[in-house]
Write a protein that holds these residues in place. Structure first.
Motif, PDB file in Angstrom:
ATOM      1  N   VAL A  78      31.903  49.528  37.897  1.00 23.69           N
ATOM      2  CA  VAL A  78      31.424  50.100  39.153  1.00 23.69           C
ATOM      3  C   VAL A  78      32.008  49.317  40.329  1.00 23.69           C
ATOM      4  CG1 VAL A  78      29.365  50.486  40.570  1.00 23.69           C
ATOM      5  CG2 VAL A  78      29.272  50.861  38.092  1.00 23.69           C
ATOM      6  N   GLN A  79      32.451  50.039  41.347  1.00 23.66           N
ATOM      7  CA  GLN A  79      32.817  49.409  42.613  1.00 23.66           C
ATOM      8  C   GLN A  79      31.569  49.314  43.474  1.00 23.66           C
ATOM      9  OE1 GLN A  79      36.063  51.190  44.725  1.00 23.66           O
ATOM     10  NE2 GLN A  79      37.547  50.918  43.073  1.00 23.66           N
ATOM     11  N   GLU A 120      42.843  34.774  47.036  1.00 23.83           N
ATOM     12  CA  GLU A 120      43.874  35.057  48.032  1.00 23.83           C
ATOM     13  C   GLU A 120      43.751  36.471  48.581  1.00 23.83           C
ATOM     14  OE1 GLU A 120      48.737  35.285  48.156  1.00 23.83           O
ATOM     15  OE2 GLU A 120      47.764  33.752  46.919  1.00 23.83           O
ATOM     16  N   ASN A 121      43.496  37.427  47.674  1.00 23.23           N
ATOM     17  CA  ASN A 121      43.365  38.824  48.086  1.00 23.23           C
ATOM     18  C   ASN A 121      41.920  39.260  48.295  1.00 23.23           C
ATOM     19  OD1 ASN A 121      46.200  39.771  48.046  1.00 23.23           O
ATOM     20  ND2 ASN A 121      46.087  39.093  45.914  1.00 23.23           N
ATOM     21  N   LYS A 122      40.995  38.311  48.133  1.00 27.50           N
ATOM     22  CA  LYS A 122      39.578  38.527  48.427  1.00 27.50           C
ATOM     23  C   LYS A 122      38.961  39.660  47.604  1.00 27.50           C
ATOM     24  CE  LYS A 122      39.384  35.251  51.526  1.00 27.50           C
ATOM     25  NZ  LYS A 122      38.620  34.014  51.247  1.00 27.50           N
ATOM     26  N   ARG A 141      39.054  46.579  31.602  1.00 30.41           N
ATOM     27  CA  ARG A 141      38.583  47.586  32.558  1.00 30.41           C
ATOM     28  C   ARG A 141      38.192  46.930  33.883  1.00 30.41           C
ATOM     29  NH1 ARG A 141      36.657  52.727  31.125  1.00 30.41           N
ATOM     30  NH2 ARG A 141      37.852  53.546  29.381  1.00 30.41           N
ATOM     31  N   THR A 142      37.545  45.781  33.806  1.00 29.21           N
ATOM     32  CA  THR A 142      37.141  45.073  35.022  1.00 29.21           C
ATOM     33  C   THR A 142      38.360  44.587  35.800  1.00 29.21           C
ATOM     34  OG1 THR A 142      35.097  44.360  33.925  1.00 29.21           O
ATOM     35  CG2 THR A 142      35.707  43.206  35.941  1.00 29.21           C
ATOM     36  N   GLU A 147      42.176  45.288  40.442  1.00 30.38           N
ATOM     37  CA  GLU A 147      43.510  45.617  40.966  1.00 30.38           C
ATOM     38  C   GLU A 147      43.451  46.833  41.881  1.00 30.38           C
ATOM     39  OE1 GLU A 147      46.847  44.006  37.932  1.00 30.38           O
ATOM     40  OE2 GLU A 147      45.691  45.738  37.194  1.00 30.38           O
ATOM     41  N   GLU A 148      42.577  47.772  41.580  1.00 31.67           N
ATOM     42  CA  GLU A 148      42.425  48.948  42.442  1.00 31.67           C
ATOM     43  C   GLU A 148      41.937  48.559  43.839  1.00 31.67           C
ATOM     44  OE1 GLU A 148      39.943  51.838  40.580  1.00 31.67           O
ATOM     45  OE2 GLU A 148      41.209  51.998  38.804  1.00 31.67           O
ATOM     46  N   LEU A 149      41.258  47.426  43.925  1.00 30.83           N
ATOM     47  CA  LEU A 149      40.762  46.944  45.217  1.00 30.83           C
ATOM     48  C   LEU A 149      41.742  45.978  45.888  1.00 30.83           C
ATOM     49  CD1 LEU A 149      36.952  46.342  44.525  1.00 30.83           C
ATOM     50  CD2 LEU A 149      38.045  48.295  45.652  1.00 30.83           C
TER      51      LEU A 149
END
Length: 256
Positions: A78-79, A120-122, A141-142, A147-149
């Protein structure tokens, strides 16, 4: 620094707070004493919500910004949208966020809690890896969801917290056969500790194998057994063997 939680050097970055919380520091009475975060075994919702509020405070976020899940031993991720509703949680066993001022957490009592961050990418992540999730792919999956974020897999740090170790996790032949039917590569994760008649399952070894195969920046196991350290951490299997009930602990990470 959190007062009642174990922290890992590999997750200690500016703009990141985290903790593998144990039994200490809450309001719940025995046998849930004291920082229990689940009502499933009979503790009151009021106690649990007070404990969760204490944890949010320790992490430095508002309770309304600490996302939690209805965990179902799945591989769903879940995001977190930044607005928590502890009474109506989304189903899943992985959760990710890139929203400053939020925390995400997962509850365990023998299953493997994994916390992730790309400082670094928060982007942060957390997953609950019981045997079903571990062999089914909740770790990957996590990572995909992170990576999608905007996370970079090669910059992600991951830490596996307290969970049951193979010497205390007897599973039997049928369990082993059912797992190996679909995942034959896990044969080496069914050891026979000294004196064991039936196979045991190496849950942390399985989780670490997945973490290490993901080519992350860092993958670390804190190497703490919940069953062997039941005075410090909740252990469902230990409680079952003792004929009692037990609570659940929270592992959580926040981003700022």
């Amino acid at each position: 620094m959190t007062k009642y939680a174990l922290e890992a050097d590999h997750l200690s970055f500016d703009g990141i707070a985290h903790g593998f919380f144990g039994r200490e520091g809450g309001v719940s009475p025995a046998p849930f004493d004291s920082l229990n975060v689940s009502t499933k075994q009979g503790d009151s919702a009021d106690n649990v919500n007070q404990n969760l509020t204490l944890i949010a405070k320790e992490l430095g976020v508002k309770p309304s910004q600490m996302g939690l899940l209805k965990q179902v031993h799945s591989i769903n991720v879940v995001q977190f949208n930044g607005k928590a509703d502890w009474d109506s949680r989304p189903e899943g066993d992985g959760i990710v966020s890139n929203i400053p001022g939020t925390a995400i957490g997962i509850q365990t009592a023998d299953c493997g809690p994994v916390l992730f961050c790309d400082s670094e990418n928060k982007v942060i992540g957390a997953c609950h890896a019981g045997w079903k999730g571990a062999v089914g792919g909740i770790v990957h999956r996590t990572l995909d969801a992170m990576e999608e974020l905007g996370a970079n897999r090669h910059k992600i740090h991951a830490v596996l917290g307290p969970c049951i170790h193979p010497e205390n996790y007897e599973v039997g032949d049928e369990f082993k056969q059912n797992v190996l039917k679909d995942w034959p590569e896990l044969e080496s994760h069914f050891p026979y500790p000294p004196g064991a008649v039936k196979p045991h399952f190496d849950l942390p070894g399985t989780i670490m194998h997945q973490l290490e195969s993901a080519h992350l920046h860092t993958a670390v196991n804190l190497n703490i057994c919940t069953y062997a350290n039941n005075a410090t951490y909740f252990s469902h299997r230990k409680a079952t063997h003792l004929g009692t009930k037990t609570g659940r602990q929270l592992s959580a990470i926040a981003i700022f």
